[in-house]
Design a protein around this motif. Structure first.
Motif, PDB file in Angstrom:
ATOM      1  N   GLY A 193      49.709 -87.059 -59.892  1.00 48.44           N
ATOM      2  CA  GLY A 193      51.226 -86.604 -59.474  1.00 48.44           C
ATOM      3  C   GLY A 193      51.745 -87.263 -57.866  1.00 48.44           C
ATOM      4  O   GLY A 193      50.719 -87.824 -57.391  1.00 48.44           O
ATOM      5  N   ASN A 194      52.832 -87.136 -57.621  1.00 52.94           N
ATOM      6  CA  ASN A 194      53.194 -87.695 -56.395  1.00 52.94           C
ATOM      7  C   ASN A 194      52.366 -87.176 -55.010  1.00 52.94           C
ATOM      8  O   ASN A 194      51.836 -88.039 -54.295  1.00 52.94           O
ATOM      9  N   SER A 195      51.785 -85.967 -54.944  1.00 49.79           N
ATOM     10  CA  SER A 195      50.847 -85.607 -54.053  1.00 49.79           C
ATOM     11  C   SER A 195      49.557 -85.879 -54.246  1.00 49.79           C
ATOM     12  O   SER A 195      49.012 -86.618 -53.244  1.00 49.79           O
ATOM     13  N   GLY A 196      49.139 -86.077 -55.448  1.00 51.25           N
ATOM     14  CA  GLY A 196      47.769 -86.753 -55.700  1.00 51.25           C
ATOM     15  C   GLY A 196      47.673 -88.241 -55.189  1.00 51.25           C
ATOM     16  O   GLY A 196      46.679 -88.589 -54.533  1.00 51.25           O
ATOM     17  N   PHE A 220      54.176 -96.382 -62.664  1.00 50.80           N
ATOM     18  CA  PHE A 220      54.369 -96.233 -61.104  1.00 50.80           C
ATOM     19  C   PHE A 220      55.541 -97.063 -60.779  1.00 50.80           C
ATOM     20  O   PHE A 220      55.805 -98.175 -61.091  1.00 50.80           O
ATOM     21  N   VAL A 221      56.603 -96.124 -60.384  1.00 53.33           N
ATOM     22  CA  VAL A 221      57.953 -96.699 -59.832  1.00 53.33           C
ATOM     23  C   VAL A 221      57.723 -97.120 -58.528  1.00 53.33           C
ATOM     24  O   VAL A 221      57.351 -96.436 -57.554  1.00 53.33           O
ATOM     25  N   PRO A 222      58.141 -98.485 -58.123  1.00 52.92           N
ATOM     26  CA  PRO A 222      58.052 -98.939 -56.566  1.00 52.92           C
ATOM     27  C   PRO A 222      59.175 -97.941 -55.696  1.00 52.92           C
ATOM     28  O   PRO A 222      60.075 -97.570 -56.319  1.00 52.92           O
ATOM     29  N   LYS A 223      58.910 -97.680 -54.636  1.00 53.06           N
ATOM     30  CA  LYS A 223      59.917 -97.136 -53.884  1.00 53.06           C
ATOM     31  C   LYS A 223      61.077 -97.683 -53.323  1.00 53.06           C
ATOM     32  O   LYS A 223      62.121 -97.355 -53.250  1.00 53.06           O
ATOM     33  N   VAL A 272      58.406 -95.302 -70.661  1.00 53.07           N
ATOM     34  CA  VAL A 272      58.798 -95.155 -69.156  1.00 53.07           C
ATOM     35  C   VAL A 272      60.081 -94.067 -69.314  1.00 53.07           C
ATOM     36  O   VAL A 272      60.872 -93.997 -70.144  1.00 53.07           O
ATOM     37  N   LEU A 273      60.065 -93.371 -68.073  1.00 50.10           N
ATOM     38  CA  LEU A 273      61.242 -92.162 -67.810  1.00 50.10           C
ATOM     39  C   LEU A 273      60.823 -91.072 -68.666  1.00 50.10           C
ATOM     40  O   LEU A 273      61.830 -90.107 -68.821  1.00 50.10           O
ATOM     41  N   SER A 274      59.922 -90.836 -69.419  1.00 47.42           N
ATOM     42  CA  SER A 274      59.749 -89.794 -70.200  1.00 47.42           C
ATOM     43  C   SER A 274      58.889 -88.958 -69.732  1.00 47.42           C
ATOM     44  O   SER A 274      58.247 -87.985 -70.124  1.00 47.42           O
ATOM     45  N   SER A 275      58.361 -88.988 -68.505  1.00 45.29           N
ATOM     46  CA  SER A 275      57.541 -88.098 -67.531  1.00 45.29           C
ATOM     47  C   SER A 275      58.249 -87.939 -66.368  1.00 45.29           C
ATOM     48  O   SER A 275      58.973 -89.052 -65.713  1.00 45.29           O
ATOM     49  N   HIS A 276      57.628 -87.121 -65.499  1.00 49.48           N
ATOM     50  CA  HIS A 276      58.320 -87.122 -63.979  1.00 49.48           C
ATOM     51  C   HIS A 276      57.892 -88.562 -63.240  1.00 49.48           C
ATOM     52  O   HIS A 276      56.751 -88.778 -63.298  1.00 49.48           O
ATOM     53  N   PRO A 277      58.742 -89.052 -62.604  1.00 48.12           N
ATOM     54  CA  PRO A 277      58.357 -90.193 -62.014  1.00 48.12           C
ATOM     55  C   PRO A 277      57.100 -90.270 -60.745  1.00 48.12           C
ATOM     56  O   PRO A 277      57.453 -89.595 -60.019  1.00 48.12           O
ATOM     57  N   ALA A 322      44.483 -82.324 -57.231  1.00 41.85           N
ATOM     58  CA  ALA A 322      46.023 -82.388 -57.022  1.00 41.85           C
ATOM     59  C   ALA A 322      46.346 -82.103 -58.545  1.00 41.85           C
ATOM     60  O   ALA A 322      47.066 -82.774 -59.054  1.00 41.85           O
ATOM     61  N   THR A 323      46.440 -80.883 -58.773  1.00 39.69           N
ATOM     62  CA  THR A 323      46.618 -80.321 -60.131  1.00 39.69           C
ATOM     63  C   THR A 323      47.711 -79.396 -60.387  1.00 39.69           C
ATOM     64  O   THR A 323      47.789 -78.826 -61.481  1.00 39.69           O
TER      65      THR A 323
END
Length: 464
Positions: A193-196, A220-223, A272-277, A322-323
């Motif tokens: 996830g983003n924290s992980g 993975f989406v670039p910032k 893509v886009l079917s889970s939290h980015p 990071a679960t």
């Protein structure tokens, strides 16, 4: 036990808000704008919720930044300062949140250092029992209750096979604070996830060696995409239906990132886009340079060795899980809401069909900036309470609307099967559903004029 002065007052027209994070403050601002009296109960000594790293139990860590951009993330009528970077730091977010509370004069109605021990339904509303920092108990009566206490407080802490005999350290990411915890150690981060991925990047730059364990593949989406924040770029295609955005964004990501399997990452098992980015470019950079290694699912631990399902093993000193987090409303009776997949079942992520006097704000996961969404939810809550206190035909029509069919908030996207995504809301679809409710009730759309008369966020002087 000390009886609070409000315990004997008639609860009509009074609202209790639990939590002084962004969702609670957004609700307070909306109620203030409609002259609905409220009290906010906050267990910590200041506003900010999880963004205050000093707030006990906060999952915040020193390197954390917002994953949505300042452009798309500010509250209605209160944009983030131009001096902020595209992705503000946790300190800048905390300054922004506290200035928001001060600008709209919300502090006077917040009871700090006040923990809500218990909430009970009464014939006239809600009875709250609270405890202050010196353990003095008080009781309060309110006509309405808004739960805005947040979702990231109870760690989801799986037990790894062999953990009892592991010779290293295993901790959840909620206990991670800064890179000093990693220096000179061999570190494995579990979860992407983003924290992980943030913590994995901290480990790469500071640990002796760094690894990240993923059970599945992710997009993975670039910032930044073509020089602009990813969500700003995405907003330019919001006129497209979600399914068409998926069709076009997938090839774009492959063009930008290439085949991630070359970096040791598993191929994504979902569209893509079917889970939290996962918004991160830095991890891919480190993988491309061999500074961190990607591993698969863990099988078991032995000594200081971590064995993986593919038969490989590594030696580590520290494992950081990071679960994620379990959602909860611990102060409520368990039957106040029905729960499914660890998510409270509500109409439009806000309303309890069985009790029109209780609301939730902030218990939603979506694919875009949260703060304007909290504003939209707060606006519906404030209008609903205002309509209920006036009564009449409008209140009857409102009750019927809330009992109506649950809108499809997926936007036509088939999200991955997981607890996290079981109640996921596509931001465009959610906005459309909230707009439908406003128009059915004859409420104007939310605009900056609703909060007119207050200075803009240019008043923020500190951009740490």
């Amino acid at each position: 036990m000390q009886a609070d002065e409000s315990a004997n007052d008639a609860p009509a027209h009074k609202v209790a808000i639990i939590g002084a994070g962004p969702a609670g403050l957004a609700t307070a601002r909306a109620l203030r704008a409609m002259d609905v009296p409220f009290t906010v109960f906050e267990k910590h000594s200041d506003v900010g919720g999880i963004w205050d790293i000093e707030n006990p139990g906060s999952p915040m860590y020193e390197s954390a930044h917002f994953i949505s951009s300042k452009t798309m993330s500010g509250h209605y009528g209160f944009p983030m300062p131009e001096s902020y970077p595209d992705y503000p730091s946790n300190r800048q977010l905390l300054t922004y949140i506290r200035t928001f509370a001060e600008t709209y004069d919300l502090r006077a109605d917040i009871r700090f250092n006040t923990f809500v021990d218990n909430v009970e339904r009464t014939a006239n509303g809600w009875h709250l029992r609270t405890r202050s920092e010196n353990d003095t108990s008080q009781e309060h009566n309110f006509r309405w209750l808004v739960c805005a206490s947040g979702t990231n407080w109870l760690p989801n802490r799986p037990t790894l096979v062999g953990e009892d005999e592991f010779k290293g350290e295993v901790l959840h990411s909620v206990n991670y604070r800064d890179a000093s915890m990693l220096r000179g150690r061999k570190v494995l981060v579990v979860g992407a996830g983003n924290s992980g991925v943030d913590i994995a990047c901290d480990a790469t730059a500071n640990a002796e060696s760094a690894y990240i364990s993923l059970r599945r593949g992710y997009h993975f989406v670039p910032k930044h995409i073509f020089g602009m924040p990813a969500d700003v770029f995405g907003a330019r295609s919001n006129w497209l239906p979600a399914w068409l955005q998926q069709k076009t964004f997938g090839p774009l990501l492959r063009l930008l990132n290439g085949d991630l399997r070359r970096l040791g990452l598993p191929k994504p098992d979902h569209a893509v886009l079917s889970s939290h980015p996962i918004l991160n470019s830095q991890l891919l950079h480190y993988l491309q340079h061999g500074d961190i290694a990607a591993k698969g699912a863990i099988d078991y631990l032995r000594g200081k060795q971590v064995f993986f399902k593919d038969g490989s093993s590594i030696e580590v000193d520290t494992i950081i899980l990071a679960t994620g987090y379990h959602w909860q409303l611990p102060y409520l009776p368990t039957d106040t809401f029905a729960w499914k997949h660890e998510r409270p079942q509500t109409f439009l992520k806000i309303f309890n069909r069985n009790d029109p006097s209780i609301f939730i704000n902030g218990y939603v996961e979506t694919n875009g900036g949260a703060y304007k969404m909290f504003d939209d939810m707060a606006y519906l809550i404030a209008n609903t309470i205002n309509t209920q206190r006036k009564g009449g035909d409008a209140a009857e029509r409102l009750a019927q609307f809330i009992q109506g069919p649950e809108p499809d908030l997926s936007g036509g996207v088939r999200y991955v099967e997981s607890n996290r995504h079981s109640g996921y809301a596509n931001q465009q679809a959610y906005g459309k559903a909230m707009r439908k409710m406003r128009r059915a009730m004859g409420w104007p759309d939310l605009s900056e004029d609703f909060y007119a008369g207050h200075p803009a966020s240019a008043q923020i002087q500190t951009a740490n």
